[in-house]
Design an enzyme around this catalytic site. Structure first.
Site, PDB file in Angstrom:
ATOM      1  N   HIS A  34      -8.980  29.042  16.871  1.00 38.45           N
ATOM      2  CA  HIS A  34      -8.532  30.296  16.243  1.00 38.45           C
ATOM      3  C   HIS A  34      -8.718  30.222  14.729  1.00 38.45           C
ATOM      4  CE1 HIS A  34      -5.818  30.354  19.917  1.00 38.45           C
ATOM      5  NE2 HIS A  34      -6.474  31.483  20.026  1.00 38.45           N
ATOM      6  N   GLY A 144     -14.436  34.144  20.199  1.00 37.06           N
ATOM      7  CA  GLY A 144     -15.074  32.864  20.484  1.00 37.06           C
ATOM      8  C   GLY A 144     -16.034  32.968  21.666  1.00 37.06           C
ATOM      9  N   LYS A 145     -17.093  32.138  21.606  1.00 34.69           N
ATOM     10  CA  LYS A 145     -18.061  32.107  22.707  1.00 34.69           C
ATOM     11  C   LYS A 145     -17.509  31.371  23.921  1.00 34.69           C
ATOM     12  CE  LYS A 145     -22.341  32.148  20.020  1.00 34.69           C
ATOM     13  NZ  LYS A 145     -23.432  31.282  19.539  1.00 34.69           N
ATOM     14  N   LEU A 181     -11.619  23.562  22.665  1.00 35.75           N
ATOM     15  CA  LEU A 181     -10.213  23.863  22.364  1.00 35.75           C
ATOM     16  C   LEU A 181      -9.781  25.132  23.095  1.00 35.75           C
ATOM     17  CD1 LEU A 181      -9.864  22.976  18.581  1.00 35.75           C
ATOM     18  CD2 LEU A 181      -9.624  21.531  20.598  1.00 35.75           C
TER      19      LEU A 181
END
Ligand code: PAF
Length: 274
Positions: A34, A144-145, A181
């Site tokens: 993040h 995010g990918k 993550l």
């Protein structure tokens, strides 16, 4: 940093903002993944808005809505230290009304892979992202990918509904060992964390094979399965193009290799773009 808990307060603050706005929607339990989105939003825009909202409509019955990690105090500190201007933390009542108008995920892209295993998940996700993007009136929104299918559907929604907000795909952040993550990593014991590494290891192995000339999807998948022996259950391994169509042979620059697997009671996903 202003912490805002109502829709009206956010709309009022937004009226006073001048310049571009970078928006990072989250469900909290913030981690370095993040942080990288927040940093990028800060670098590329005049103002940064982060939302923390544990969206109930994207959880299916029996999923981890109740146990999803909550770290409000730490999340606020992280946002403060990262230079966030506005932190939006609404309640469910602020975000939803009774007898809502619903958004549906597209019939193919929304019901394969994650959508096949979690039918209805993407309807709720798109519903809340639509609301949050409208509220933030962001210039750019950062995703995010790691949630590759989520990202593809949000890009499609932005295209279909003519959003002016630009959707920015951001690279996956991994720990030193290679584990992607995720807030759900908090569920893993040390031993499970070790076994979870086989997801990224399987993706690395497939990438290496592609780099040395292997293109056949069947062979890549069977090699990945042999690396994934340490997980408790593989849900899927898929090799798709960027539009999430299954491929027979890898196309360089247009391929995503995706994996979903259970380690103990935790469901993990990971992918690599090649
Ligand atoms: O990726 C997430 O954390 C969530 O799906 C999102 C985009 C914040 C919507 O609730």
């Amino acid at each position: 940093m202003e912490i805002v808990r109502t829709v009206e307060a956010l709309q009022n603050i937004k009226k006073k903002l001048e310049g571009s706005v970078g928006f990072v929607p989250t469900m909290g339990a913030l981690h370095s993944g993040h942080l990288s989105l927040i940093q990028r939003a800060g670098d590329e825009n005049d103002h940064t808005i982060v939302s923390i909202f544990l969206n109930p409509t994207q959880f299916l019955e029996g999923e981890d809505l109740e146990s999803y990690p909550k770290r409000e105090e730490a999340d606020i500190k992280i946002c403060e230290l990262s230079g966030v201007d506005i932190l939006f933390m609404p309640t469910v009542d602020q975000m939803y009304e009774e007898d809502e108008l619903r958004i549906s995920a597209p019939a193919r892209r929304g019901y394969i892979l994650e959508g096949a295993k979690r039918p209805g998940h993407f309807d709720g996700m798109l519903q809340v992202v639509m609301k949050l993007l409208n509220l933030s009136t962001a210039t750019r929104a950062y995703f995010g990918k790691k949630d590759a299918q989520q990202l593809a559907l949000i890009i499609q929604m932005a295209r279909s509904y003519f959003f002016s907000c630009e959707i920015i795909p951001c690279d996956i952040v991994r720990d030193e060992q290679g584990l992607a993550l995720s807030s759900r990593n908090a569920y893993l014991s040390e031993e499970e964390k070790y076994r979870a590494l086989s997801l990224s290891r399987s993706l690395k192995r497939a990438t290496k094979m592609v780099m040395s000339g292997e293109r056949e999807v069947g062979l890549l998948i069977s090699e990945m399965m042999s690396v994934l022996k340490e997980v408790d259950r593989i849900e899927y391994i898929a090799i798709c193009d960027r539009d999430l169509q299954k491929l027979e042979t890898v196309e360089s620059g247009n391929t995503i290799i995706l994996v979903a697997a259970w380690v103990g009671e935790t469901r993990l996903i990971d992918n690599i773009w090649i």
